[in-house]
Scaffold this active site. Structure first.
Site, PDB file in Angstrom:
ATOM      1  N   ARG A   3      -1.436  -6.802 -21.620  1.00 15.01           N
ATOM      2  CA  ARG A   3      -2.153  -6.189 -22.745  1.00 15.01           C
ATOM      3  C   ARG A   3      -1.240  -5.365 -23.644  1.00 15.01           C
ATOM      4  O   ARG A   3      -1.563  -5.130 -24.801  1.00 15.01           O
ATOM      5  CB  ARG A   3      -3.233  -5.222 -22.223  1.00 15.01           C
ATOM      6  CG  ARG A   3      -4.319  -5.828 -21.414  1.00 15.01           C
ATOM      7  CD  ARG A   3      -5.167  -4.734 -20.779  1.00 15.01           C
ATOM      8  NE  ARG A   3      -5.650  -3.794 -21.789  1.00 15.01           N
ATOM      9  CZ  ARG A   3      -6.670  -4.026 -22.586  1.00 15.01           C
ATOM     10  NH1 ARG A   3      -7.322  -5.154 -22.500  1.00 15.01           N
ATOM     11  NH2 ARG A   3      -7.036  -3.132 -23.475  1.00 15.01           N
ATOM     12  N   ASP A  53      -6.474   2.687 -25.883  1.00 14.73           N
ATOM     13  CA  ASP A  53      -6.987   2.691 -24.513  1.00 14.73           C
ATOM     14  C   ASP A  53      -7.039   4.096 -23.936  1.00 14.73           C
ATOM     15  O   ASP A  53      -6.188   4.922 -24.212  1.00 14.73           O
ATOM     16  CB  ASP A  53      -6.094   1.841 -23.601  1.00 14.73           C
ATOM     17  CG  ASP A  53      -6.285   0.358 -23.870  1.00 14.73           C
ATOM     18  OD1 ASP A  53      -7.235   0.023 -24.593  1.00 14.73           O
ATOM     19  OD2 ASP A  53      -5.485  -0.433 -23.362  1.00 14.73           O
ATOM     20  N   GLU A 113      -0.808  -7.630   8.402  1.00 18.13           N
ATOM     21  CA  GLU A 113      -0.836  -6.185   8.602  1.00 18.13           C
ATOM     22  C   GLU A 113       0.357  -5.507   7.934  1.00 18.13           C
ATOM     23  O   GLU A 113       0.430  -4.306   7.844  1.00 18.13           O
ATOM     24  CB  GLU A 113      -0.860  -5.845  10.096  1.00 18.13           C
ATOM     25  CG  GLU A 113      -2.160  -6.249  10.755  1.00 18.13           C
ATOM     26  CD  GLU A 113      -3.380  -5.624  10.089  1.00 18.13           C
ATOM     27  OE1 GLU A 113      -3.451  -4.383  10.032  1.00 18.13           O
ATOM     28  OE2 GLU A 113      -4.244  -6.371   9.615  1.00 18.13           O
ATOM     29  N   PRO A 167       0.814  -1.225   0.000  1.00 20.77           N
ATOM     30  CA  PRO A 167       0.000   0.000   0.000  1.00 20.77           C
ATOM     31  C   PRO A 167       0.848   1.275   0.000  1.00 20.77           C
ATOM     32  O   PRO A 167       0.390   2.318  -0.447  1.00 20.77           O
ATOM     33  CB  PRO A 167      -0.813  -0.092   1.286  1.00 20.77           C
ATOM     34  CG  PRO A 167      -0.568  -1.421   1.876  1.00 20.77           C
ATOM     35  CD  PRO A 167       0.542  -2.088   1.145  1.00 20.77           C
TER      36      PRO A 167
END
Ligand code: 9D3
Length: 433
Positions: A153, A168, A116, A89
């Site tokens: 992709r 895109d 965590e 994160p």
């Protein structure tokens, strides 16, 4: 072939997500390979423990460094040049340009955290940390899935010919225009007339307007990004048309008139970006089909755009922001068409004597009176091939001194062309008129 190695304590978690549709085909056709490594393989205790209590107290568990680092070291022994990425994160946010950068790698190792958090010391063993956005997941596995999908992709061939990744949204910097299929009238809601008109030019225009309007409403942040990517002139009197520059490393001639691929150089990328930024060029494409050279160009650009260099030298960052990498001239044309909604007029420069030429003054006038984008193509080596020149709309007059010596570097020639087409004229205009 791009090999992904995913290190996780839930090796079966990605199977279903990667076993369908495009990613399934990409694996079957050998464009990508995905191997999942169970972190517990690298534990040495009877219970295969991968976590422990946090020093200093607090809730939850922390992933132990030993098994993770053993797994990373095993992967590095197998793939000496692998890019090792910790999904976390607190990483830099993964976006389309990060995906484009990773698509140039040969081996990528993705480490999925859990619990965590992870013992901070493993950061010394990874090349970078990536987050997929500002929300909390239960672990890195869904993030690994997202990264693999977005990167795969972009590998040539994975999407087939009918879908270009250049189309895109996050490549063009605009949200997609609204789409419709049959029926023409659904519960009283009609398909917009323009789409039934058969006028392809009008349809293209409409779609582009819709994209811009929708982006302005929903994602003005994307437009702000496009604006810095495409610096606007600060004053009127500058060219009305968007001007793009492409530096071709293939196909070009060598000394012996052989068609070759030249190497990407640090100095060309820097100097032409700086000249381009100075004169208000919307985008500068470094064009090479060679993956290793694309990677080199990407490294140079990223260093100044987001890496250490971006803080070290802000003006250099602004210059490199206009730099982009492309496989081929055709890809450049498609990219510009996506961005502006119009096919660019192709302008070539050449030192060799060729038939009819457009003068700098004539092209300067066209740039000032045209809303069509223009692409100025410069060749490396001994210049652009006849095939490219014959495909162009305008061949600029040669840049010449009053000597029999004429060997400008491509970056000098580009700077002179830009000044003659887009520079403030002052003295020169008065003398010419
Ligand atoms: C207790 C504070 N949290 C840190 C912000 C702990 C924490 C939350 C979630 C630690 C790990 C996780 C699991 N998430 C990921 O491993 C993760 C993630 C994410 O949660 N959001 C966006 N991208 C990613 S990439 C990996």
């Amino acid at each position: 072939m791009l090999k992904f190695t995913v290190i996780t304590i839930f090796p079966q978690m990605l199977d279903s997500a990667l076993g369908h549709s495009i990613l399934k085909k990409a694996q079957e056709k050998g464009f990508i390979e995905i191997e999942q490594i169970d972190l517990r393989v690298y534990t040495h205790d009877r219970h295969h423990v991968t976590d422990d209590y946090p020093y200093g107290g607090g809730q939850g568990m922390v992933m132990k460094p030993e098994p993770l680092v053993a797994a990373i070291e095993a992967a590095r022994r197998k793939y000496a040049n692998a890019r090792v990425i910790l999904l976390a994160p607190q990483g830099r946010v993964f976006n389309q340009s990060a995906a484009a950068r990773l698509a140039l790698e040969k081996e990528i190792v993705l480490i999925c955290g859990r619990y965590e958090g992870i013992d901070n010391r493993i950061k010394a063993f990874v090349d970078e940390e990536l987050s997929i956005g500002d929300y909390t997941l239960s672990g890195g596995e869904p993030a690994a899935n997202v990264v693999i999908d977005a990167v795969a992709r972009l590998i040539p061939g994975v999407l087939g010919n009918e879908n270009s990744p250049l189309e895109d949204s996050f490549t063009t910097g605009l949200l997609e225009y609204p789409q419709y299929t049959r029926p023409e009238d659904f519960r009283g809601m009609k398909v917009p007339d323009v789409l039934l008109s058969g006028d392809h030019e009008k349809i293209k225009q409409w779609r582009h307007e819709q994209s811009v309007a929708l982006t302005r409403e929903r994602r003005p942040d994307l437009l702000a990004e496009t604006a810095t990517r495409n610096p606007k002139p600060t004053e009127s009197g500058a060219a009305k048309a968007a001007v793009y520059l492409a530096l071709l490393h293939f196909p070009v001639y060598d000394k012996n008139h052989q068609v070759v691929t030249t190497s990407v150089t640090n100095m060309d990328i820097h100097d032409i970006s700086r000249s381009g930024r100075t004169y208000g060029v919307s985008g500068f494409y470094v064009v090479t089909p060679v993956k290793a050279l694309q990677k080199l160009a990407r490294k140079i650009i990223d260093h100044w755009e987001t890496g250490y260099g971006s803080e070290y030298n802000v003006t250099r960052k602004q210059a490199l922001e206009i730099a982009r990498i492309a496989n081929s001239l055709d890809d450049v044309i498609i990219d510009i068409e996506r961005e502006t909604g119009k096919k660019p007029a192709l302008v070539v420069t050449s030192a060799r004597p060729i038939g009819s030429r457009t003068s700098f003054t004539a092209l300067r006038d066209m740039l000032n009176n045209n809303t069509r984008p223009f692409l100025i193509i410069c060749g490396t080596g001994w210049g652009l091939t006849e095939a490219i020149i014959s495909q162009s709309d305008y061949v600029l007059e040669a840049i010449e001194g009053y000597t029999d010596y004429n060997h400008l570097s491509v970056r000098s020639a580009a700077a002179i062309v830009l000044d003659r087409l887009m520079g403030r004229q002052g003295q020169i205009d008065r003398r010419q008129s």
